[in-house]
Design a protein around this motif. Structure first.
Motif, PDB file in Angstrom:
ATOM      1  N   ASN A 286     -86.880  -1.509 -14.707  1.00  0.00           N
ATOM      2  CA  ASN A 286     -87.277  -0.359 -13.896  1.00  0.00           C
ATOM      3  C   ASN A 286     -88.741  -0.017 -14.189  1.00  0.00           C
ATOM      4  OD1 ASN A 286     -87.767   2.657 -13.615  1.00  0.00           O
ATOM      5  ND2 ASN A 286     -85.822   2.433 -12.533  1.00  0.00           N
ATOM      6  N   PRO A 287     -89.609   0.009 -13.176  1.00  0.00           N
ATOM      7  CA  PRO A 287     -91.043   0.243 -13.428  1.00  0.00           C
ATOM      8  C   PRO A 287     -91.320   1.534 -14.187  1.00  0.00           C
ATOM      9  CG  PRO A 287     -90.709  -0.523 -11.181  1.00  0.00           C
ATOM     10  CD  PRO A 287     -89.347  -0.258 -11.744  1.00  0.00           C
ATOM     11  N   ARG A 288     -90.602   2.612 -13.862  1.00  0.00           N
ATOM     12  CA  ARG A 288     -90.840   3.878 -14.554  1.00  0.00           C
ATOM     13  C   ARG A 288     -90.405   3.798 -16.015  1.00  0.00           C
ATOM     14  NH1 ARG A 288     -94.354   7.542 -14.098  1.00  0.00           N
ATOM     15  NH2 ARG A 288     -93.993   7.591 -11.858  1.00  0.00           N
ATOM     16  N   ASP A 289     -89.223   3.195 -16.259  1.00  0.00           N
ATOM     17  CA  ASP A 289     -88.754   3.034 -17.630  1.00  0.00           C
ATOM     18  C   ASP A 289     -89.706   2.135 -18.428  1.00  0.00           C
ATOM     19  OD1 ASP A 289     -86.621   4.605 -17.018  1.00  0.00           O
ATOM     20  OD2 ASP A 289     -85.101   3.043 -17.178  1.00  0.00           O
ATOM     21  N   LEU A 290     -90.207   1.091 -17.774  1.00  0.00           N
ATOM     22  CA  LEU A 290     -91.138   0.189 -18.451  1.00  0.00           C
ATOM     23  C   LEU A 290     -92.401   0.937 -18.869  1.00  0.00           C
ATOM     24  CD1 LEU A 290     -91.895  -2.672 -19.354  1.00  0.00           C
ATOM     25  CD2 LEU A 290     -92.780  -3.088 -17.041  1.00  0.00           C
ATOM     26  N   ALA A 291     -92.879   1.842 -18.003  1.00  0.00           N
ATOM     27  CA  ALA A 291     -94.066   2.634 -18.343  1.00  0.00           C
ATOM     28  C   ALA A 291     -93.793   3.532 -19.544  1.00  0.00           C
ATOM     29  CB  ALA A 291     -94.501   3.472 -17.142  1.00  0.00           C
ATOM     30  N   VAL A 292     -92.591   4.117 -19.591  1.00  0.00           N
ATOM     31  CA  VAL A 292     -92.229   4.979 -20.713  1.00  0.00           C
ATOM     32  C   VAL A 292     -92.166   4.163 -22.003  1.00  0.00           C
ATOM     33  CG1 VAL A 292     -90.428   6.434 -21.699  1.00  0.00           C
ATOM     34  CG2 VAL A 292     -91.012   6.630 -19.278  1.00  0.00           C
ATOM     35  N   LEU A 293     -91.576   2.976 -21.945  1.00  0.00           N
ATOM     36  CA  LEU A 293     -91.504   2.109 -23.120  1.00  0.00           C
ATOM     37  C   LEU A 293     -92.903   1.734 -23.597  1.00  0.00           C
ATOM     38  CD1 LEU A 293     -88.567  -0.169 -21.923  1.00  0.00           C
ATOM     39  CD2 LEU A 293     -88.518   1.365 -23.914  1.00  0.00           C
ATOM     40  N   GLY A 294     -93.786   1.436 -22.656  1.00  0.00           N
ATOM     41  CA  GLY A 294     -95.156   1.110 -23.032  1.00  0.00           C
ATOM     42  C   GLY A 294     -95.855   2.278 -23.695  1.00  0.00           C
ATOM     43  N   THR A 295     -95.593   3.464 -23.180  1.00  0.00           N
ATOM     44  CA  THR A 295     -96.179   4.668 -23.789  1.00  0.00           C
ATOM     45  C   THR A 295     -95.667   4.853 -25.206  1.00  0.00           C
ATOM     46  OG1 THR A 295     -96.323   5.731 -21.623  1.00  0.00           O
ATOM     47  CG2 THR A 295     -96.446   7.159 -23.550  1.00  0.00           C
TER      48      THR A 295
END
Length: 303
Positions: A286-295
């Motif tokens: 999920n693009p949004r979840d991936l962004a959160v993981l990266g953060t």
């Protein structure tokens, strides 16, 4: 006037030649700073380019000979002379670089445009990037290394992409547009964008605040940071999964590209994605979840 120019260059350049002759770490950065300062002073003093070039050649010859007599490395001295000359000429020919400093300081001096897009650069020397931009239009270089483009952000983005391609892609640009009276805010914004991009390991590219809105909000919100801390612990305990998240981020979520980057099979990255979701409750698919993981990973690198 020629004697005065020669004396200025000799006094300014001597520490750089000495550092280069001794192969002291950081002499290249010293050369950029010193030559830019000298070039800006000479431009402000309205020195003719003919006098400046003659003095530059004379100074290079005298300092090189002196350093060679003391056992300095000829190749390093030649490199120092080239770097100093290139940066000096860039700053001298710019003529109006002082305008960039004044604008970023919050004033609107004569000659300032109504608005600018501020650009921060990482991965290349600012003066080299300035030369590429000047082939495409007007640009100002501040002593802080920030660039000011008298253009709307959309146009600036296009210019940055062109320049990035010219440099082989290995350059990070962060951009923000503001009216001239609010340039200090734009400068702070691009610095924050660049810091976030660097901490998250984002690939070379051109970034705006919209590209890191989630990360920016998280960094400024203690409650959100605490929540991410709960996500962070089990993820950071597994370097292989951290590597997988970073590969997916660099591949913009494309699992096939990420698998190729990691030299693993597509099914392996699918299994790792499942593991990540089991550990954190967030799916890297999920693009949004991936962004959160990266953060979360970026924040973990700062702890």
């Amino acid at each position: 006037m020629l004697f005065d120019v020669g004396r200025l260059l000799h006094e300014e350049f001597l520490p750089v030649y000495r550092a280069a002759a001794a192969d002291t770490d950081g002499w290249e950065e010293m050369a950029v700073s010193v030559a830019h300062r000298a070039g800006s002073r000479l431009a402000s003093a309205r020195i003719s380019i003919a006098h400046m070039v003659m003095a530059l050649r004379s100074t290079d010859r005298l300092l090189t000979e002196a350093m060679l007599d003391d056992g300095g490395d000829a190749r390093a001295l030649a490199a120092a002379g080239t770097a100093l000359a290139a940066e000096l000429m860039s700053a001298f020919c710019a003529g109006d670089d002082g305008l960039a400093d004044a604008v970023l300081a919050g004033s609107a001096p004569d000659g300032a445009a109504a608005f600018y897009t501020v650009v921060s650069v990482r991965g290349a020397l600012p003066n080299q990037v300035v030369s590429a931009f000047r082939d495409r239009g007007p640009v100002l270089l501040a002593t802080s290394g920030h660039l000011l483009l008298p253009a709307a952000e959309a146009a600036a983005l296009s210019l940055c992409l062109d320049v990035q391609e010219e440099f082989g892609g290995e350059v990070w640009f962060s951009v923000a547009e503001r009216p001239v009276a609010r340039m200090a805010l734009a400068r702070r914004e691009v610095d924050e964008i660049d810091a976030l991009v660097a901490s998250l390991g984002r690939p070379p590219g051109v970034y705006r605040i919209d590209d890191v809105l989630l990360e920016s909000a998280v960094m400024e919100t203690p409650e959100a940071r605490d929540e991410l801390g709960k996500v962070l612990a089990p993820l950071l305990a597994n370097p292989v999964l951290v590597e997988t998240v970073l590969a997916l981020l660099e591949a913009d979520g494309n699992r096939a590209v990420a698998a190729k980057k990691l030299f693993i099979h597509r099914s392996t990255i699918d299994y790792r994605s499942w593991q990540i979701e089991q550990l954190t409750g967030l799916s890297p698919v999920n693009p949004r979840d991936l962004a959160v993981l990266g953060t979360a990973i970026g924040m973990g690198g700062e702890r």
